[in-house]
Structures are given as structure tokens and as C-alpha cells.
Design a protein around this motif. Structure first.
Motif, PDB file in Angstrom:
ATOM      1  N   ALA A 179     -53.191 -43.897  91.636  1.00  0.00           N
ATOM      2  CA  ALA A 179     -53.355 -42.491  91.263  1.00  0.00           C
ATOM      3  C   ALA A 179     -54.433 -41.848  92.120  1.00  0.00           C
ATOM      4  CB  ALA A 179     -53.720 -42.379  89.781  1.00  0.00           C
ATOM      5  N   TYR A 180     -54.149 -40.627  92.582  1.00  0.00           N
ATOM      6  CA  TYR A 180     -55.104 -39.871  93.398  1.00  0.00           C
ATOM      7  C   TYR A 180     -55.131 -38.440  92.902  1.00  0.00           C
ATOM      8  CZ  TYR A 180     -55.241 -43.960  96.313  1.00  0.00           C
ATOM      9  OH  TYR A 180     -55.420 -45.250  96.737  1.00  0.00           O
ATOM     10  N   HIS A 181     -56.291 -38.012  92.444  1.00  0.00           N
ATOM     11  CA  HIS A 181     -56.436 -36.698  91.834  1.00  0.00           C
ATOM     12  C   HIS A 181     -57.031 -35.709  92.839  1.00  0.00           C
ATOM     13  CE1 HIS A 181     -58.341 -33.919  88.696  1.00  0.00           C
ATOM     14  NE2 HIS A 181     -57.038 -33.688  88.675  1.00  0.00           N
ATOM     15  N   LEU A 182     -58.334 -35.431  92.781  1.00  0.00           N
ATOM     16  CA  LEU A 182     -58.938 -34.444  93.685  1.00  0.00           C
ATOM     17  C   LEU A 182     -58.746 -34.782  95.167  1.00  0.00           C
ATOM     18  CD1 LEU A 182     -62.273 -33.487  91.856  1.00  0.00           C
ATOM     19  CD2 LEU A 182     -60.035 -32.358  91.761  1.00  0.00           C
ATOM     20  N   THR A 210     -54.178 -25.392  93.352  1.00  0.00           N
ATOM     21  CA  THR A 210     -53.150 -25.910  92.453  1.00  0.00           C
ATOM     22  C   THR A 210     -53.747 -26.414  91.145  1.00  0.00           C
ATOM     23  OG1 THR A 210     -53.261 -28.155  93.346  1.00  0.00           O
ATOM     24  CG2 THR A 210     -51.768 -26.612  94.441  1.00  0.00           C
ATOM     25  N   GLY A 211     -52.882 -26.557  90.138  1.00  0.00           N
ATOM     26  CA  GLY A 211     -53.291 -27.158  88.874  1.00  0.00           C
ATOM     27  C   GLY A 211     -53.977 -26.182  87.937  1.00  0.00           C
ATOM     28  N   ALA A 212     -55.008 -26.676  87.257  1.00  0.00           N
ATOM     29  CA  ALA A 212     -55.737 -25.871  86.266  1.00  0.00           C
ATOM     30  C   ALA A 212     -57.000 -25.308  86.892  1.00  0.00           C
ATOM     31  CB  ALA A 212     -56.072 -26.709  85.036  1.00  0.00           C
ATOM     32  N   ALA A 213     -56.845 -24.389  87.842  1.00  0.00           N
ATOM     33  CA  ALA A 213     -57.988 -23.847  88.579  1.00  0.00           C
ATOM     34  C   ALA A 213     -58.116 -22.344  88.368  1.00  0.00           C
ATOM     35  CB  ALA A 213     -57.849 -24.165  90.069  1.00  0.00           C
ATOM     36  N   ASP A 217     -56.240 -10.341  98.182  1.00  0.00           N
ATOM     37  CA  ASP A 217     -55.579  -9.384  97.295  1.00  0.00           C
ATOM     38  C   ASP A 217     -54.980 -10.065  96.064  1.00  0.00           C
ATOM     39  OD1 ASP A 217     -55.813  -7.213  99.286  1.00  0.00           O
ATOM     40  OD2 ASP A 217     -54.337  -8.411 100.386  1.00  0.00           O
ATOM     41  N   CYS A 218     -54.832 -11.386  96.132  1.00  0.00           N
ATOM     42  CA  CYS A 218     -54.131 -12.109  95.077  1.00  0.00           C
ATOM     43  C   CYS A 218     -54.659 -13.532  95.003  1.00  0.00           C
ATOM     44  CB  CYS A 218     -52.629 -12.120  95.376  1.00  0.00           C
ATOM     45  SG  CYS A 218     -51.625 -13.050  94.203  1.00  0.00           S
ATOM     46  N   TYR A 219     -54.729 -14.074  93.784  1.00  0.00           N
ATOM     47  CA  TYR A 219     -55.102 -15.476  93.591  1.00  0.00           C
ATOM     48  C   TYR A 219     -53.988 -16.156  92.807  1.00  0.00           C
ATOM     49  CZ  TYR A 219     -57.578 -19.656  92.001  1.00  0.00           C
ATOM     50  OH  TYR A 219     -57.936 -20.961  91.738  1.00  0.00           O
ATOM     51  N   LEU A 220     -53.639 -17.387  93.216  1.00  0.00           N
ATOM     52  CA  LEU A 220     -52.566 -18.156  92.580  1.00  0.00           C
ATOM     53  C   LEU A 220     -53.099 -19.520  92.177  1.00  0.00           C
ATOM     54  CD1 LEU A 220     -48.906 -18.546  93.801  1.00  0.00           C
ATOM     55  CD2 LEU A 220     -50.268 -20.580  93.305  1.00  0.00           C
ATOM     56  N   SER A 221     -52.804 -19.912  90.951  1.00  0.00           N
ATOM     57  CA  SER A 221     -53.104 -21.268  90.499  1.00  0.00           C
ATOM     58  C   SER A 221     -51.983 -21.715  89.572  1.00  0.00           C
ATOM     59  CB  SER A 221     -54.469 -21.322  89.804  1.00  0.00           C
ATOM     60  OG  SER A 221     -54.837 -22.682  89.560  1.00  0.00           O
ATOM     61  N   GLY A 222     -52.219 -22.835  88.887  1.00  0.00           N
ATOM     62  CA  GLY A 222     -51.162 -23.352  88.042  1.00  0.00           C
ATOM     63  C   GLY A 222     -51.156 -22.780  86.646  1.00  0.00           C
ATOM     64  N   GLU A 223     -52.340 -22.623  86.046  1.00  0.00           N
ATOM     65  CA  GLU A 223     -52.423 -22.228  84.646  1.00  0.00           C
ATOM     66  C   GLU A 223     -53.147 -20.894  84.500  1.00  0.00           C
ATOM     67  OE1 GLU A 223     -53.728 -25.284  81.970  1.00  0.00           O
ATOM     68  OE2 GLU A 223     -52.834 -26.884  83.178  1.00  0.00           O
ATOM     69  N   VAL A 224     -53.206 -20.422  83.273  1.00  0.00           N
ATOM     70  CA  VAL A 224     -53.873 -19.158  82.978  1.00  0.00           C
ATOM     71  C   VAL A 224     -54.605 -19.307  81.652  1.00  0.00           C
ATOM     72  CG1 VAL A 224     -51.887 -18.163  81.771  1.00  0.00           C
ATOM     73  CG2 VAL A 224     -53.577 -16.649  82.847  1.00  0.00           C
ATOM     74  N   HIS A 260     -47.713 -28.226  86.776  1.00  0.00           N
ATOM     75  CA  HIS A 260     -46.792 -29.224  87.331  1.00  0.00           C
ATOM     76  C   HIS A 260     -46.117 -28.708  88.599  1.00  0.00           C
ATOM     77  CE1 HIS A 260     -43.728 -32.435  87.231  1.00  0.00           C
ATOM     78  NE2 HIS A 260     -42.886 -31.480  87.584  1.00  0.00           N
ATOM     79  N   ALA A 261     -45.629 -27.472  88.554  1.00  0.00           N
ATOM     80  CA  ALA A 261     -44.866 -26.934  89.680  1.00  0.00           C
ATOM     81  C   ALA A 261     -45.690 -26.845  90.952  1.00  0.00           C
ATOM     82  CB  ALA A 261     -44.307 -25.558  89.314  1.00  0.00           C
ATOM     83  N   THR A 262     -46.974 -26.553  90.836  1.00  0.00           N
ATOM     84  CA  THR A 262     -47.805 -26.414  92.034  1.00  0.00           C
ATOM     85  C   THR A 262     -48.298 -27.754  92.558  1.00  0.00           C
ATOM     86  OG1 THR A 262     -49.800 -26.053  90.686  1.00  0.00           O
ATOM     87  CG2 THR A 262     -48.587 -24.095  91.417  1.00  0.00           C
ATOM     88  N   GLU A 263     -48.141 -28.829  91.762  1.00  0.00           N
ATOM     89  CA  GLU A 263     -48.696 -30.125  92.185  1.00  0.00           C
ATOM     90  C   GLU A 263     -47.630 -31.197  92.376  1.00  0.00           C
ATOM     91  OE1 GLU A 263     -53.289 -29.873  90.997  1.00  0.00           O
ATOM     92  OE2 GLU A 263     -52.080 -30.950  89.526  1.00  0.00           O
TER      93      GLU A 263
END
Length: 250
Positions: free
Chosen positions: A96-99, A175-178, A191-198, A219-222
Motif C-alpha cells: 500500500a502506498y498513500h501520500l 485528489t482524495g479528501a483535500a 479560477d477553480c479548485y478540484l478535489s475528491g470530497e466536499v 475514489h474517482a480521482t484516485e
């Protein structure tokens, strides 16, 4: 023949594991005995993924979200106990590899996501531990059009907090919960920020910072880092590689 230890040693060096202070151990988490001929990759070490690895007669499983997270109970009981027993009975190794996998400049989740979204001049922010990336859209477009493009690329409609009443030019992402990195993203002049969760407060921050926000799914971003790493390992060690998608709407 390649052992699980050799595979992990290579990944540890490739991903620069020692540079990261993470919430979980990176590397070999469960060691099987047999040599690695068939590698399965997936996002999270859940029971359905393990069942797929057993059915495919895989020798090793490589994931982004593994076991032994900080703050969780240590005993191997309940769900965690069942999962680990399943791996050990089947003699399957778990890596397993996270960060380190989020951050890698070629194989990482952030780099791979940027490629799929067609973002150009993509690079990590030097002051954000390599996890916050930014880049430009190939051509300016409305926030609604970019959200549509993200949905098409990921196969999942993102939640779009529309704030900017002008074409988007530059985007930041992690990506993820950021979602909590939105203020650092805004400081990059995007102009825009994208991450996995809100989170509830993300909406207010986006409005007050004056940037659009897209929650495209943890999940979709990772999904893409493990696929890129698995393909890399297959080429280097001459082993089979298969990615298994376990659907997750979050």
C-alpha cells in the motif's frame, strides 16, 4: 522470480517513501510466501477487492488505501481481521502506498488525474509538500463546461460549486479528501479548485475566495496512480498486471 520484499523495496525507492510523514505505513503490509507472477491493483483494500484477487489467483495486491491507519484500533478483529485472514489464507501479499503515490511526479494520482483532464503546464506547488497541483486549461471554458469535461473523463458527475462568472483559465487540484486545501489553492491565483470530497464549509470558502469548486469523488480521482504504478512494475519485473475497479460513489 520476484519476491514481495523485492517489489516493495523497488516501490519504496521509486516513490521516495522516506520523505513522507504519513497516516499509515507505506510499503509491504502483509507478506505472502510465494513469488510474484500476477499483480492486482485497486484503490482500497476492501473485501470485494481481496475476493477478486483470490479469484484471479493473484500473488500480490497493490492499493492506495491499505491498513493500519493512525488512530484506528490495533486489534485484528472484526472487518479488519476478516480481511487480513482472507489474504493470509490465500498467501497473497499486500502493498500500500498513500501520500507517496499521490505525490509522484509521473506515476502519482495528481499527475495522472491532470493528464486525464487534459490540463497543461501541470506542476506541483513547491510549498504544499508536492500534493497540491495546478495547471492551465487547454482553452478557456465556462465552469459548467469544465465540470462536464471532468464528468466525461472520470465517468462520474462532479458536484460543482459555481462561483466564477467568467471563463476558467487555470485550475488547482489535489485528489482524495483535500477540500481543506482550497485556501492554499486560491493563493495560487487559479479560477477553480478540484478535489475528491466536499465539506459544508467548502461552499462558503469557495464563494468568499472567488473560485469555483468541484468535488469529483475521492475514489474517482484516485483510481489512476495504482494503475500507472502497476503497469510500471509489470514492465520492469515481467509480471502480469490487472486493475480491478470496485465501484464507489464517494
Amino acid at each position: 522470480m520476484t519476491s514481495a520484499v523485492e517489489l516493495a523495496d523497488h516501490c519504496n525507492l521509486l516513490l521516495g517513501v522516506e520523505r513522507f510523514s504519513d497516516y499509515c505505513p507505506n510499503g509491504l503490509q502483509v507478506e505472502g510466501r510465494r513469488p510474484i507472477r500476477r499483480l492486482l491493483t485497486g484503490v482500497t483494500a476492501c473485501q470485494r477487492l481481496m475476493d477478486a484477487a483470490i479469484e484471479a489467483e493473484a500473488d500480490a495486491l497493490l492499493v492506495h488505501h491499505g491498513f493500519f491507519w493512525k488512530g484506528e484500533a490495533a486489534p485484528l478483529t472484526g472487518v479488519k481481521g476478516r480481511r487480513i485472514r482472507a489474504l493470509m489464507r490465500a498467501d497473497i501479499s499486500l502493498l500500500a502506498y498513500h501520500l507517496p503515490l499521490d505525490a509522484h511526479p509521473q506515476l502519482g494520482n495528481n499527475r495522472q488525474l491532470g493528464l486525464r483532464l487534459g490540463l497543461v503546464d501541470a506542476q506541483p506547488s513547491a510549498d504544499a509538500d508536492e500534493l497540491l497541483w495546478s495547471g492551465a486549461l487547454a482553452a478557456p471554458m465556462t465552469g459548467a463546461r469544465f465540470a462536464e469535461q471532468v464528468g466525461q473523463a472520470l465517468g462520474r458527475e462532479p458536484l460543482h460549486i459555481a462561483v466564477v462568472d467568467r471563463p476558467l483559465h487555470r485550475v488547482a487540484w489535489c485528489t482524495g479528501a483535500a477540500q481543506n486545501a482550497i485556501e492554499r489553492a486560491a493563493a495560487l491565483g487559479v479560477d477553480c479548485y478540484l478535489s475528491g470530497e466536499v465539506s459544508e464549509q467548502t461552499v462558503h470558502l469557495a464563494r468568499e475566495l472567488g473560485i469555483d469548486y468541484l468535488a469529483a469523488g475521492h475514489h474517482a480521482t484516485e483510481r489512476y496512480g495504482v494503475q500507472a504504478l502497476g503497469a510500471e512494475l509489470a514492465g520492469i519485473f515481467g509480471i502480469e498486471h490487472q486493475f480491478v475497479e470496485i465501484e464507489n460513489p464517494v
